[in-house]
Design a protein around this motif. Structure first.
Motif, PDB file in Angstrom:
ATOM      1  N   ARG A 710      45.831  44.376  28.478  1.00 28.66           N
ATOM      2  CA  ARG A 710      45.172  43.363  27.648  1.00 28.66           C
ATOM      3  C   ARG A 710      46.159  42.611  26.772  1.00 28.66           C
ATOM      4  NH1 ARG A 710      40.771  47.705  25.457  1.00 28.66           N
ATOM      5  NH2 ARG A 710      39.883  48.285  27.482  1.00 28.66           N
ATOM      6  N   VAL A 711      47.406  43.060  26.741  1.00 28.27           N
ATOM      7  CA  VAL A 711      48.424  42.433  25.900  1.00 28.27           C
ATOM      8  C   VAL A 711      49.463  41.772  26.802  1.00 28.27           C
ATOM      9  CG1 VAL A 711      50.143  42.823  24.105  1.00 28.27           C
ATOM     10  CG2 VAL A 711      48.044  44.178  24.122  1.00 28.27           C
ATOM     11  N   GLU A 746      40.247  38.884  35.891  1.00 30.71           N
ATOM     12  CA  GLU A 746      41.184  37.819  36.235  1.00 30.71           C
ATOM     13  C   GLU A 746      42.589  38.160  35.753  1.00 30.71           C
ATOM     14  OE1 GLU A 746      39.797  34.113  34.808  1.00 30.71           O
ATOM     15  OE2 GLU A 746      37.980  34.104  36.064  1.00 30.71           O
ATOM     16  N   ARG A 747      42.707  38.649  34.535  1.00 26.59           N
ATOM     17  CA  ARG A 747      44.024  38.978  33.992  1.00 26.59           C
ATOM     18  C   ARG A 747      44.658  40.124  34.775  1.00 26.59           C
ATOM     19  NH1 ARG A 747      46.436  38.032  29.124  1.00 26.59           N
ATOM     20  NH2 ARG A 747      48.057  39.481  28.477  1.00 26.59           N
ATOM     21  N   VAL A 748      43.880  41.178  35.070  1.00 25.32           N
ATOM     22  CA  VAL A 748      44.415  42.322  35.808  1.00 25.32           C
ATOM     23  C   VAL A 748      44.867  41.889  37.196  1.00 25.32           C
ATOM     24  CG1 VAL A 748      43.815  44.548  36.830  1.00 25.32           C
ATOM     25  CG2 VAL A 748      43.087  44.006  34.509  1.00 25.32           C
ATOM     26  N   THR A 749      44.067  41.040  37.860  1.00 22.39           N
ATOM     27  CA  THR A 749      44.440  40.570  39.198  1.00 22.39           C
ATOM     28  C   THR A 749      45.747  39.797  39.160  1.00 22.39           C
ATOM     29  OG1 THR A 749      42.112  40.451  39.840  1.00 22.39           O
ATOM     30  CG2 THR A 749      43.664  39.198  41.163  1.00 22.39           C
ATOM     31  N   ASP A 750      45.916  38.913  38.166  1.00 17.98           N
ATOM     32  CA  ASP A 750      47.162  38.141  38.061  1.00 17.98           C
ATOM     33  C   ASP A 750      48.363  39.073  37.855  1.00 17.98           C
ATOM     34  OD1 ASP A 750      45.730  35.840  38.353  1.00 17.98           O
ATOM     35  OD2 ASP A 750      45.599  35.401  36.204  1.00 17.98           O
ATOM     36  N   ILE A 751      48.204  40.099  37.004  1.00 18.93           N
ATOM     37  CA  ILE A 751      49.313  41.035  36.758  1.00 18.93           C
ATOM     38  C   ILE A 751      49.655  41.794  38.039  1.00 18.93           C
ATOM     39  CG2 ILE A 751      49.943  43.159  35.536  1.00 18.93           C
ATOM     40  CD1 ILE A 751      48.345  42.111  33.140  1.00 18.93           C
ATOM     41  N   MET A 752      48.633  42.275  38.760  1.00 19.09           N
ATOM     42  CA  MET A 752      48.868  43.040  39.981  1.00 19.09           C
ATOM     43  C   MET A 752      49.573  42.188  41.035  1.00 19.09           C
ATOM     44  SD  MET A 752      45.257  45.155  40.195  1.00 19.09           S
ATOM     45  CE  MET A 752      45.704  45.945  41.752  1.00 19.09           C
ATOM     46  N   PHE A 780      40.238  43.447  44.146  1.00 15.73           N
ATOM     47  CA  PHE A 780      41.544  43.677  43.536  1.00 15.73           C
ATOM     48  C   PHE A 780      42.536  44.122  44.617  1.00 15.73           C
ATOM     49  CE2 PHE A 780      38.361  44.528  40.277  1.00 15.73           C
ATOM     50  CZ  PHE A 780      38.827  43.748  39.233  1.00 15.73           C
ATOM     51  N   PRO A 781      43.791  43.707  44.487  1.00 16.05           N
ATOM     52  CA  PRO A 781      44.782  44.009  45.530  1.00 16.05           C
ATOM     53  C   PRO A 781      45.352  45.419  45.412  1.00 16.05           C
ATOM     54  CG  PRO A 781      45.785  42.678  43.809  1.00 16.05           C
ATOM     55  CD  PRO A 781      44.333  42.805  43.450  1.00 16.05           C
ATOM     56  N   PHE A 782      44.503  46.436  45.455  1.00 14.50           N
ATOM     57  CA  PHE A 782      44.980  47.817  45.388  1.00 14.50           C
ATOM     58  C   PHE A 782      45.590  48.242  46.721  1.00 14.50           C
ATOM     59  CE2 PHE A 782      41.827  48.035  41.903  1.00 14.50           C
ATOM     60  CZ  PHE A 782      42.661  48.550  40.919  1.00 14.50           C
TER      61      PHE A 782
END
Length: 876
Positions: A710-711, A746-752, A780-782
């Motif tokens: 989140r940061v 959206e944020r988690v997907t961009d980071i992954m 999600f791209p797991f």
């Protein structure tokens, strides 16, 4: 020309003079007149030339003003007609709500652009929507305009391809500017045009005499007007104008010329006249007495005219101010009945003037206090006295409350009778704004509940330190459980609706003598006056928990949350409001610590636990920098290769006083205090360095907290660790929980995606223990999932558990994910999950978490082992 001298000349022939004087006078007058006439003829010729040039320039300026008016109305029409929303709401279907109520094609076109008519005509030329003089109307375009111009407009629109066109015409001796355009979708590609002829949008601008004068004045042309019967301008008569072609013929645009020639005559001709009459003055010396009397008479007439003009200007100035000010002005007789009201009265109040002439001012006001003050003052005051009344209440014709400030003065009218005059300033907006500000200062805008300001006033009004007769004040601090995941999953609009429903349920449960407030976020505070030993706070808490755990009904699903409640009671626990609130908050913390969805009554021991938690927090800060943290490593067994291919790094805290602590004992504290970032940096750096130095080609897996996603800066932190340690990105696996992915998709997907682009792998840890389902796997791209041990352990004894595991593994394979079974503790479990075609196994049977030294020994034995099976077998 000097009127005094002229009068003297006119009266001179009447004088009794001798013949020689008369003959001499006639000769001199003839000679002087001949010279004067020659000069005047030349002067008028020059003035006429100047006037002609000025008229040509004025004609050009007026044409320019008309052209600018046409360009402006075409531009405004094009903005409204060439628009996807207008096409949908005016052509495809007639949406009066969109056009009028939402002011997309409403009164602003009249108030802002002075368009007297706005029409929408369907393909059949039937008027579907009309706004006349800023008011919604049902009048057809043809009946309102009274001039058959539609065929001409259709022809021009065909020639322009439907783009905005404009045309002048004459209606009722008024020049009218028409603009028309087809209603089209414009640049909005999302709207599909419907087949058939287009609808037409028409703007009508009546160029009234006032508008024409204003247009001319903008370009320096005075008194621009039209002559409806077009004709050739007669230059001999000095009529200044030119013919203008319209859709119904020609008209003449006329104006009052600037008259530069006249100005020349004004300055030069008096000088010539002065010279002429100065000569005559010598001849008319005998007429001096008559000339002096004429001069005195002319001066008196001039002063009288100046006084009349000053009075007219003063009256006009008063009328202009009265009709343009934001106040309305009035006059009454001695009975306070209206005898005159300014034109601003109907504009501001909405009430017709004629309905109030003769009616008393006290009937207009509805505020009894203001009426009493007014009548008392009117009966006792003297001429010249003033009275001010603030925020007097009155109602508009639509029965809406309004407020005005009145200033009243007692006067004596021109007929000698007493009366009253005053002004009224409408302050409705100011009163409404003040009321809204007072409401917002004491209420929560979202839920309408009292805010902390009212809460403190409520507590202060009960004087906690002066409670008597077994009186008690209970403070219940309520915090919603599982609200944040719901808010993150369904969005803030759903979260706001749930908060609104929560406030309604709280109101239902709270007695009339209690107060419920929203303290902030998802935290509420209930204040309940009660009596000692009544146990009302406990019963109310049970009722609140029962009500809040019931389903919240959304449009397509039901949402369930809970609540934790902390209770503090005055004077039992405290007599100070701040202490009482703090103690209820401490009790709330205890309720959350005890598993949530429960209530706890404050006890002093609870505060001691908070102190201990703060001490543990300070000790954790020291531990990060004092080498008290250590990593242990647990191997992951690859079924296909029969070898350990990945090492998972797990953190431990060797506490100097409490001994070895596992992550579940201090990670939540680190997340709450923000220490998780320093701790995570240490784990990542240490694990990657150990992998480079001791693990060879094996991968290393690290658990990452949801808070870190989140940061901003997480991606750069991973890059920095990989660069400084020298570990290949393909050897790093990051394990995150299901709830991490759902917290901000959206944020988690961009980071992954950013980290996967360099080779870093991502796994879902403890799959099945959170809020997610397999439907999220494709979002999600797991790279893989780790099946939670709560599914693995029961497979030895439960057939249902086996069926669940088999379905999860099968669906995971359908998503092409790498499947790891956690918590494998027996040989039977290993054999079973190998038969399910799991990709990897992890658990105590494969290998326990061990120190780096022990892990190196295990890896050496694996290298020496021919089968390359599990590392150590079951260890106790």
């Amino acid at each position: 020309m000097n009127k005094n001298v002229l009068n003297a000349v006119n009266t001179f022939p009447l004088a009794d003079s001798r013949g020689i004087v008369r003959r001499t006078l006639i000769a001199m007058i003839v000679m002087i007149s001949a010279i004067f006439v020659a000069v005047i003829v030349t002067l008028f010729s020059i003035a006429n030339t100047l006037n002609t040039q000025a008229d040509l320039q004025n004609k050009h300026l007026i044409l320019k003003a008309l052209h600018a008016r046409q360009e402006s109305i075409r531009s405004h029409l094009d903005d409204n007609a060439n628009w996807g929303e207008a096409y949908t709401n005016l052509h495809v279907r007639m949406n009066t709500n969109w056009a009028w109520v939402q002011q997309n094609l409403g009164s602003s076109l009249y108030t802002t652009f002075q368009l007297e008519g706005v029409f929408v005509l369907g393909p059949d030329d039937i008027t579907r929507y009309s706004v006349i003089s800023g008011h919604l109307s049902h009048t057809s375009f043809q009946n309102w305009l009274k001039v058959p111009v539609l065929p001409m407009l259709h022809q021009k629109l065909i020639e322009s391809g439907g783009k905005a066109i404009s045309q002048f015409t004459v209606v009722d001796n008024t020049l009218v500017l028409l603009a028309a355009a087809w209603i089209e979708t414009g640049s909005d590609n999302t709207i599909k045009p419907v087949p058939g002829p287009p609808s037409i949008m028409i703007f009508v601008d009546r160029l009234t005499p006032a508008k024409l004068r204003a247009m001319g004045q903008d370009y320096g042309v005075v008194n621009t007007h039209i002559h409806t019967h077009a004709r050739q301008v007669d230059s001999d008569k000095r009529e200044y104008g030119f013919p203008l072609h319209t859709g119904t013929g020609f008209i003449s645009i006329e104006w009052t010329s600037a008259n530069p020639g006249g100005a020349l005559l004004t300055w030069v001709l008096p000088s010539l006249v002065f010279l002429f009459f100065a000569t005559l003055f010598l001849t008319l010396a005998l007429m001096r007495h008559a000339m002096l009397r004429a001069r005195v008479n002319d001066e008196s007439t001039f002063l009288l005219e100046q006084g009349r003009l000053a009075l007219a200007a003063s009256e006009q100035r008063f009328r202009d101010v009265a009709e343009t000010t934001s106040d309305w002005i009035w006059e009454t007789d001695d009975k306070l009945c209206f005898s005159w009201i300014s034109g601003r009265f109907p504009v501001i109040t909405g009430c017709p003037q004629h309905e109030w002439i003769g009616r008393p001012l006290t009937a207009f006001l509805l505020d009894s206090h203001s009426i009493y003050r007014l009548t008392q003052w009117a009966s006792s005051t003297s001429v010249g006295s003033h009275l001010s009344l603030i925020q007097c209440l009155y109602f508009s014709p639509d029965n809406q409350p309004h407020f005005c400030n009145l200033v009243i003065k007692k006067v004596k009218k021109s007929d000698g009778r007493p009366g009253f005059r005053g002004t009224a300033n409408d302050v409705t907006q100011e009163v409404q704004t003040q009321a809204r500000m007072r409401y917002l200062s004491e209420h929560d805008e979202l839920t309408g509940l009292p805010n902390r300001v009212q809460m403190r006033q409520f507590l202060d009004s009960h004087s906690l330190n002066q409670l008597t007769n077994n009186q008690q004040i209970a403070v219940l601090t309520i915090d919603l459980d599982k609200f944040k995941p719901v808010n993150d999953l369904y969005g803030h609009s759903v979260g706001d609706k749930i908060l609104h429903d929560v406030s309604a349920r709280l109101r239902e449960c709270i007695p009339e003598n209690g107060l419920v407030t929203r303290y902030g976020g998802d935290e509420f505070i209930v204040i309940l006056p009660t009596v000692e030993g009544a146990h009302e706070p406990e019963r109310l808490s049970d009722a609140l928990l029962s009500r809040l755990t019931q389903a919240f009904h959304l449009e397509d699903t039901d949402v369930y949350i809970g609540a934790s409640i902390g209770i503090a009671i005055a004077p039992q626990h405290a007599t100070d409001a701040n202490d009482l609130l703090r103690y209820s908050d401490i009790a709330l913390y205890q309720a959350k610590h005890d598993g949530r969805n429960c209530w706890r009554l404050y006890h002093p021991a609870m505060e001691e636990q908070i102190v201990q938690r703060r001490e543990l927090e300070n000790e954790l800060r020291v531990a990060i920098h004092a080498n008290q943290l250590q990593l242990v490593y647990q191997p992951r067994y690859d079924v296909r290769t029969g070898k350990v291919t990945t090492i998972e790094a797990l953190i431990r805290w060797q506490h100097p006083r409490l001994g070895l602590l596992t992550p579940d004992q201090f990670i939540p504290l680190a997340e709450d205090t923000g220490l998780i970032f320093q701790m995570s940096d240490w784990v990542l750096t240490t694990a990657c360095q150990d992998a480079v130095e001791h693990f060879g080609s094996l991968s290393v897996a690290v658990n990452i907290s949801a808070i870190e996603f989140r940061v901003s800066g997480f991606v750069s932190r991973i890059h920095h660790v990989l660069t400084t340690s020298g570990l290949s990105p393909s050897q790093l696996e990051i394990e995150i929980s299901e709830n991490t992915a759902l917290s901000d998709p959206e944020r988690v997907t961009d980071i992954m995606l950013s980290l996967k682009s360099i080779g870093v792998r991502f796994l879902i840890d403890d799959f099945g223990a959170g809020y997610a389902s397999l439907s999220y796997l494709h979002a999600f791209p797991f790279d893989g999932i780790k099946l939670d041990k709560s599914f693995v352990i029961p497979t030895d004894t439960s057939e249902n558990a086996r069926r669940v595991v088999e379905n999860i593994v099968g669906l995971g394979k359908a998503f092409s994910l790498h499947i790891t079974a956690e918590g494998v503790e027996t040989k039977e479990q290993q054999t079973y999950f190998e038969s399910l075609d799991c990709d990897a196994l992890q658990g105590y049977f494969i290998g326990r978490p061990v120190s780096l030294g022990e892990l190196k020994q295990h890896l050496s034995r694996q290298t020496a082992s021919e089968g390359g099976g599990r590392l150590t077998g079951r260890q106790n």
